[in-house]
Motif scaffolding. Structure first.
Motif, mmCIF file in Angstrom:
data_model
loop_
_atom_site.group_PDB
_atom_site.id
_atom_site.type_symbol
_atom_site.label_atom_id
_atom_site.label_comp_id
_atom_site.label_asym_id
_atom_site.label_seq_id
_atom_site.Cartn_x
_atom_site.Cartn_y
_atom_site.Cartn_z
ATOM 1 N N PHE A 22 58.150 28.836 41.442
ATOM 2 C CA PHE A 22 58.191 29.221 42.847
ATOM 3 C C PHE A 22 59.460 28.735 43.540
ATOM 4 O O PHE A 22 60.078 29.470 44.324
ATOM 5 N N THR A 23 59.867 27.506 43.251
ATOM 6 C CA THR A 23 61.030 26.947 43.940
ATOM 7 C C THR A 23 62.343 27.570 43.506
ATOM 8 O O THR A 23 63.372 27.327 44.146
ATOM 9 N N ASN A 64 62.889 25.209 50.830
ATOM 10 C CA ASN A 64 62.431 25.505 49.473
ATOM 11 C C ASN A 64 61.090 24.845 49.200
ATOM 12 O O ASN A 64 60.120 25.490 48.762
ATOM 13 N N TRP A 92 55.155 36.586 43.546
ATOM 14 C CA TRP A 92 56.221 37.533 43.872
ATOM 15 C C TRP A 92 55.842 38.409 45.062
ATOM 16 O O TRP A 92 56.611 38.601 46.002
ATOM 17 N N LEU A 135 58.139 25.662 51.694
ATOM 18 C CA LEU A 135 57.481 26.926 51.389
ATOM 19 C C LEU A 135 56.330 26.739 50.399
ATOM 20 O O LEU A 135 55.380 27.535 50.387
ATOM 21 N N ASN A 188 61.889 31.642 45.154
ATOM 22 C CA ASN A 188 61.970 31.776 46.612
ATOM 23 C C ASN A 188 63.408 31.685 47.135
ATOM 24 O O ASN A 188 63.692 32.113 48.260
ATOM 25 N N TYR A 205 52.697 28.484 50.742
ATOM 26 C CA TYR A 205 52.093 29.259 49.659
ATOM 27 C C TYR A 205 50.729 28.680 49.298
ATOM 28 O O TYR A 205 49.732 29.419 49.145
ATOM 29 N N LEU A 263 55.935 36.473 48.441
ATOM 30 C CA LEU A 263 57.273 36.295 48.987
ATOM 31 C C LEU A 263 57.807 37.586 49.595
ATOM 32 O O LEU A 263 58.425 37.573 50.675
#
Length: 496
Positions: free
Chosen positions: A369-370, A420, A300, A423, A373, A427, A303
């Protein structure tokens, strides 16, 4: 917990909510019949004649905006003719509604219970849209007490009624006919099936199955809106003290509400609450994975730092069920000056034996995550809608529509899905070391290209990682969007 939504109990609100549900559920299927019924029911103003308007669109990228709300993408493959758009409007107000396609625009004022017909002309074809003003009922009421208790928190939840609805879905004929909708290869599924299988014929289960057979998106509407219900002290399922609805952010009704009586009967007939209590240690174990091994708070923070121009979410509630297959979704609610993000995800049962223990936990958190984000990449992309439409050009360059890429029907949705999953590599670039980083990237590329059909993802991922690794000091991912979009445009030109 705060006060219940006071508007919910008023006659005018119940009437407006009923009208909104009728419109969204029935109008698209039989416009003439339902409009006649709505006029009789008082849902459409007799004083306001429907207007016929035309938008000549030079691009397929169509958006609409209601008042000062953020622009929304108009679905490219609507079910029904006309396609109905519910426009939420505050009581006693009229809002300006605008439909836009590149430089083309058609705007009109709209009030509650008013309707406007719009014909969209696109290159020799046309689409019919009907815009209906519905009374805006807040999706939630975030009291000062709620905000104080939840601000800054990243919570992972497996709520009771949410699990009850997922059990109902797992019993449906629709789930049996669609492998992957439900995670069936687990011990938990075996326990649930043994307990609940005798109730496959229950009216609640049958109603769920009929809805999903009509439109697969009812799966998400039923499941997500279950978070807006809870058990009271007497064991009755009641509306949440916080939420009116928790479906997709642009929907104005709680689509599970018409099934509430059947849902209550299902809970009682199956002795669901005993089953839930018996499995609490298992639920707690899965919640702990997200909070500790997956290190959701670090995700979190990462992002937020890389998308500083996106207004920060005040709190996050991750909602999941052990029964959900790979079917993630996300919604966000903004009311009373408080902004909440709600990813709805599945549990990552697959182990990553080829990675170190720390990297394996990070890779398994991709599911979370997907979805999280999207709360950052989507609003950033909203600034470049026309550029994205122009950059992607011919669809066949980017998507193999014989695979799941077909579920992303327009330029914006394709761009967002490339971003998506790209990223993930960024990460993991920051959080993993070699050789874990290379192994994980190779797997993501293989899944995206070979299984999902995103044809240019290998080249895109390589470009994106290089761009990110060599960015200037202080540059964020949001700052890189113009160069990312330019890369798409270059590939489109090169493929011609």
């Amino acid at each position: 917990m705060g006060d219940r939504i006071s508007m919910r109990d008023s006659d005018s609100t119940r009437s407006a909510a009923r009208c909104a549900w009728i419109i969204s559920a029935g109008l698209a299927r039989n416009a003439v019949m339902w409009l006649a019924f709505l006029a009789v029911a008082g849902c459409v103003s007799a004083e306001f004649a429907a207007q016929d308007r035309v938008l000549h669109a030079s691009t397929s990228q169509l958006t609409y905006q209601i008042g000062e709300r953020r622009p929304e993408l108009l679905r490219s493959s609507p079910v029904g003719d006309p396609f109905v758009v519910d426009a939420p409007i505050a009581e006693g107000r009229r809002e300006n509604v605008c439909f836009r396609a590149a430089g083309d625009e058609e705007c009109f004022p709209l009030g509650v219970s008013e309707a406007v017909s719009l014909r969209i002309e696109q290159g020799g074809t046309h689409r019919n849209v009907r815009v209906v003003g519905v009374l805006h009922v807040p999706a939630a009421r975030f009291s000062p007490e709620y905000q104080a208790a939840n601000r800054g928190r990243f919570q992972v939840l497996l709520p009771e009624v949410y699990e009850l609805v997922n059990i109902g879905i797992a019993l449906t004929d629709y789930a049996a006919a669609n492998p992957g909708l439900v995670a069936t290869d687990t011990d938990y599924y075996s326990r649930a099936w043994a307990h609940f299988e005798p109730y496959r014929g229950h009216p609640f289960v049958q109603a769920l199955s009929r809805g999903m057979q009509e439109d697969v998106f009812w799966y998400f509407r039923y499941k997500m809106n279950a978070f807006a219900f809870e058990f009271d002290a007497e064991g009755q399922i009641v509306r949440s003290v916080i939420y009116d609805r928790t479906g997709f952010y642009d929907e104005q009704t709680n689509d599970l509400l018409p099934l509430l009586t059947m849902l209550q009967d299902f809970a009682q007939d199956t002795d669901f609450r005993s089953f839930y209590q018996q499995n609490r240690p298992f639920y707690d174990e899965q919640v702990a994975f997200f909070e500790t091994d997956a290190d959701a708070m670090t995700m979190w923070t990462w992002l937020m730092e890389r998308f500083p121009n996106v207004r920060a979410y005040d709190g996050v509630k991750v909602v999941f069920s052990p029964l959900v297959g790979p079917n993630q979704s996300v919604t966000w609610i903004e009311e009373d000056g408080y902004r909440e993000l709600q990813p709805h995800i599945n549990f990552p049962y697959t182990q990553r034996a080829e990675l170190s223990a720390q990297a394996a936990a990070i890779a398994r958190s991709e599911i979370l995550f997907t979805e999280v984000n999207h709360g950052f990449i989507n609003p950033t992309a909203d600034q470049y809608l026309a550029d994205i439409e122009a950059a992607l050009g011919e669809r066949s360059i980017w998507a193999d529509d014989s695979k799941s890429a077909s579920n992303y029907p327009n330029a914006l949705s394709l761009f967002l899905e490339y971003m998506n999953w790209g990223l993930i590599s960024l990460y993991e670039h920051d959080r993993m070391v070699e050789p874990d980083r290379g192994v994980s990237r190779a797997r993501v590329v293989r899944v995206m290209v070979e299984r999902r059909g995103f044809k240019q993802f290998a080249a895109f991922d390589s470009f994106l990682v290089d761009l990110y690794a060599n960015r200037d000091v202080g540059e964020t991912i949001a700052d890189l969007y113009p160069r990312i979009i330019a890369w798409f445009a270059t590939q489109s030109v090169g493929a011609e």
